[in-house]
Motif scaffolding. Structure first.
Motif, PDB file in Angstrom:
ATOM      1  N   GLN A  80      10.933  -0.361  -8.134  1.00  0.00           N
ATOM      2  CA  GLN A  80       9.676   0.217  -8.612  1.00  0.00           C
ATOM      3  C   GLN A  80       9.037  -0.661  -9.678  1.00  0.00           C
ATOM      4  N   TYR A  81       9.853  -1.113 -10.594  1.00  0.00           N
ATOM      5  CA  TYR A  81       9.376  -1.975 -11.678  1.00  0.00           C
ATOM      6  C   TYR A  81       8.731  -3.236 -11.120  1.00  0.00           C
ATOM      7  N   LEU A  82       9.409  -3.910 -10.191  1.00  0.00           N
ATOM      8  CA  LEU A  82       8.896  -5.158  -9.642  1.00  0.00           C
ATOM      9  C   LEU A  82       7.609  -4.942  -8.859  1.00  0.00           C
ATOM     10  N   ILE A  83       7.546  -3.863  -8.117  1.00  0.00           N
ATOM     11  CA  ILE A  83       6.323  -3.562  -7.361  1.00  0.00           C
ATOM     12  C   ILE A  83       5.146  -3.351  -8.305  1.00  0.00           C
ATOM     13  N   ARG A  85       4.846  -4.550 -11.383  1.00  0.00           N
ATOM     14  CA  ARG A  85       4.497  -5.814 -12.029  1.00  0.00           C
ATOM     15  C   ARG A  85       3.674  -6.698 -11.093  1.00  0.00           C
ATOM     16  N   ILE A  86       4.083  -6.745  -9.837  1.00  0.00           N
ATOM     17  CA  ILE A  86       3.347  -7.548  -8.862  1.00  0.00           C
ATOM     18  C   ILE A  86       1.945  -6.999  -8.678  1.00  0.00           C
ATOM     19  N   ALA A  87       1.827  -5.667  -8.601  1.00  0.00           N
ATOM     20  CA  ALA A  87       0.512  -5.041  -8.427  1.00  0.00           C
ATOM     21  C   ALA A  87      -0.381  -5.273  -9.633  1.00  0.00           C
ATOM     22  N   ARG A  88       0.209  -5.391 -10.811  1.00  0.00           N
ATOM     23  CA  ARG A  88      -0.596  -5.604 -12.017  1.00  0.00           C
ATOM     24  C   ARG A  88      -1.087  -7.037 -12.126  1.00  0.00           C
ATOM     25  N   ILE A  89      -0.262  -7.989 -11.683  1.00  0.00           N
ATOM     26  CA  ILE A  89      -0.597  -9.397 -11.893  1.00  0.00           C
ATOM     27  C   ILE A  89      -1.370 -10.006 -10.735  1.00  0.00           C
ATOM     28  N   PHE A  90      -0.848  -9.868  -9.523  1.00  0.00           N
ATOM     29  CA  PHE A  90      -1.311 -10.714  -8.423  1.00  0.00           C
ATOM     30  C   PHE A  90      -2.720 -10.429  -7.896  1.00  0.00           C
ATOM     31  N   PRO A  91      -3.144  -9.182  -7.690  1.00  0.00           N
ATOM     32  CA  PRO A  91      -4.452  -8.986  -7.064  1.00  0.00           C
ATOM     33  C   PRO A  91      -5.608  -9.639  -7.818  1.00  0.00           C
ATOM     34  N   ALA A  92      -5.714  -9.376  -9.114  1.00  0.00           N
ATOM     35  CA  ALA A  92      -6.812  -9.973  -9.893  1.00  0.00           C
ATOM     36  C   ALA A  92      -6.627 -11.481 -10.026  1.00  0.00           C
ATOM     37  N   TYR A  93      -5.384 -11.918 -10.189  1.00  0.00           N
ATOM     38  CA  TYR A  93      -5.104 -13.351 -10.305  1.00  0.00           C
ATOM     39  C   TYR A  93      -5.539 -14.095  -9.047  1.00  0.00           C
ATOM     40  N   LEU A 349      -7.444  -1.525 -10.955  1.00  0.00           N
ATOM     41  CA  LEU A 349      -7.130  -0.093 -10.951  1.00  0.00           C
ATOM     42  C   LEU A 349      -6.773   0.413  -9.556  1.00  0.00           C
ATOM     43  N   PRO A 350      -7.510   0.046  -8.505  1.00  0.00           N
ATOM     44  CA  PRO A 350      -7.092   0.473  -7.160  1.00  0.00           C
ATOM     45  C   PRO A 350      -5.694  -0.025  -6.791  1.00  0.00           C
ATOM     46  N   SER A 351      -5.356  -1.243  -7.200  1.00  0.00           N
ATOM     47  CA  SER A 351      -4.018  -1.768  -6.910  1.00  0.00           C
ATOM     48  C   SER A 351      -2.947  -0.965  -7.628  1.00  0.00           C
ATOM     49  N   LEU A 352      -3.197  -0.618  -8.887  1.00  0.00           N
ATOM     50  CA  LEU A 352      -2.245   0.188  -9.645  1.00  0.00           C
ATOM     51  C   LEU A 352      -2.118   1.586  -9.061  1.00  0.00           C
ATOM     52  N   LYS A 354      -2.553   2.436  -6.037  1.00  0.00           N
ATOM     53  CA  LYS A 354      -1.900   2.383  -4.732  1.00  0.00           C
ATOM     54  C   LYS A 354      -0.379   2.415  -4.859  1.00  0.00           C
ATOM     55  N   VAL A 355       0.164   1.715  -5.877  1.00  0.00           N
ATOM     56  CA  VAL A 355       1.616   1.668  -6.027  1.00  0.00           C
ATOM     57  C   VAL A 355       2.154   2.765  -6.933  1.00  0.00           C
ATOM     58  N   LYS A 356       1.310   3.307  -7.795  1.00  0.00           N
ATOM     59  CA  LYS A 356       1.781   4.329  -8.731  1.00  0.00           C
ATOM     60  C   LYS A 356       1.428   5.739  -8.287  1.00  0.00           C
ATOM     61  N   GLY A 357       0.404   5.879  -7.470  1.00  0.00           N
ATOM     62  CA  GLY A 357      -0.075   7.201  -7.107  1.00  0.00           C
ATOM     63  C   GLY A 357      -1.226   7.599  -7.983  1.00  0.00           C
ATOM     64  N   ASN A 358      -2.025   8.520  -7.533  1.00  0.00           N
ATOM     65  CA  ASN A 358      -3.240   8.907  -8.236  1.00  0.00           C
ATOM     66  C   ASN A 358      -3.043  10.039  -9.229  1.00  0.00           C
TER      67      ASN A 358
END
Length: 387
Positions: A80-83, A85-93, A349-352, A354-358
């Motif tokens: 969960q943690y890695l998912i 972190r990836i969702a926070r960094i990669f999409p905007a980057y 925010l949409p990426s977060l 998606k992996v965290k739930g609304n």
């Protein structure tokens, strides 16, 4: 009398309703301020206690990140943690790298009167730039000769190298937490030992660099940043014992000043917990606009500001216009905040979600953000003086 004493001594741990978002946005703007001098061709003294203001912004940001990311590592499973972190960094980057490669670089090429086809004949093509940098470790700084007329022609987005170092911090801290999560008695001493050990290594970097040899990790840059990150981790493990009040903030500020001035080359690592204490006092005491509390723009500003500043510098030279340093800063900051708001709304925010739930709270959606760059523009980004 009791009320007066309360101003100094009343306090609590880091509140959920804190002002860290506005603080981090301010730190991001300091990096914009720092980069304006070299990217715009200005000569401005930006030092504070022997380091640039951007460097202090970055160290504080890494410390804040250490606190928040350690909290995430303790409260999530490793997958969960890695998912997250990836969702926070990669999409905007990846989005800014794509826009830089396939929109900004071709646009500059056309405005220079050249054919876009020329971009595909250079050692680093747009697709080479995008793919080479897609896994965070930067392989290419420029795209052809697109910035050859700019005051700093070597990098489209020199800030992005730091994300690799940030991601390494993420990986290491989750490994540490996963190994000790069952042993509560060693949380605090282990984090203190790691912070002190990394701070010690930071004060002996030449020996550490020599011992490390060639590796994926540039220890000269990574070790000092990781030391500050671990200072944030230490404060997280101490959170049940800390009260962020005004008296503690004043004492911490004095201690930080004494340490930094006594050891100017590496004192900030040893002073990091005290500096962060002051930051958290401010985060608890200073109100923040509601919109900033629920919209974290600092990462977006960090990602987009450098290429925006390069475009501004290119346009000014093309038009033969010269503007004052502070006007450049305001213009670059305003445009960066605008683009960052779009990145937050439509990418981050949409990426977060998606992996965290609304169904998460607003604070949970914005509790982590990658750190900002430490490097100012110099001969090369990996060997220049830090911001």
């Amino acid at each position: 009398m009791k009320n007066i004493l309360g101003i100094f001594f009343d306090g609590k741990g880091l509140k959920k309703d804190n002002s860290l978002n506005i603080i981090r946005l301010f730190l991001a703007i300091l990096v914009v301020y720092e980069h304006t001098a070299p990217l715009g061709g200005y000569k401005v003294n930006l030092d504070l206690f022997g380091k640039s203001v951007g460097a202090w912004a970055v160290y504080i940001f890494f410390g804040i990140s250490g606190y928040l990311i350690t909290a995430s590592a303790f409260s999530n499973s490793v997958p969960q943690y890695l998912i997250k972190r990836i969702a926070r960094i990669f999409p905007a980057y990846l989005a800014i790298q794509f826009v830089t490669a396939f929109i900004f670089a071709p646009l500059v090429t056309l405005l220079n009167g050249d054919s876009i086809a020329k971009l595909w004949e250079t050692p680093v093509t747009p697709i080479g730039y995008f793919l080479g940098n897609s896994l965070l470790a930067i392989k290419s700084w420029g795209i052809g000769n697109t910035l050859s007329t700019n005051p700093y022609p070597k990098a489209w987005n020199g800030s992005t190298w730091t994300i690799w170092n940030e991601f390494l911090c993420y990986i290491i801290i989750v490994i540490i937490v996963s190994l000790i999560i069952k042993y509560k008695n060693i949380y605090i001493p282990l984090m203190a030992f790691l912070w002190l050990g990394l701070s010690f290594l930071s004060s002996h970097l030449p020996e550490v660099i020599k011992a490390s040899g060639n590796s994926l990790i540039d220890v000269k840059l990574f070790v000092p940043l990781f030391a500050v990150f671990m200072a944030g981790s230490l404060l997280y493990t101490l959170r049940n014992y800390l009260r962020f009040n005004l008296f503690g903030g004043i004492v911490s500020l004095i201690l930080a000043y004494l340490i930094i001035t006594s050891f100017p080359n590496f004192g900030y690592q040893y002073a990091a917990p005290f500096i962060l204490f002051v930051v958290f006092v401010i985060a608890n005491k200073i109100p923040s606009p509601k919109w900033i509390k629920t919209n974290d723009l600092s990462y977006g500003v960090y990602l987009v500001a450098f290429p925006i500043q390069q475009l501004i510098a290119f346009a000014l030279l093309k038009m033969g216009i010269s503007i004052p340093f502070i006007v450049f800063v305001v213009l670059a900051s305003t445009l960066s905040i605008f683009v960052a708001s779009l990145s937050w709304k439509y990418i981050e925010l949409p990426s977060l979600n998606k992996v965290k739930g609304n169904n998460l709270t607003k604070q949970e959606k914005i509790d982590e953000v990658p750190a900002m760059p430490t490097e100012t523009v110099g001969a090369t980004y990996r060997r220049s003086s830090r911001i």
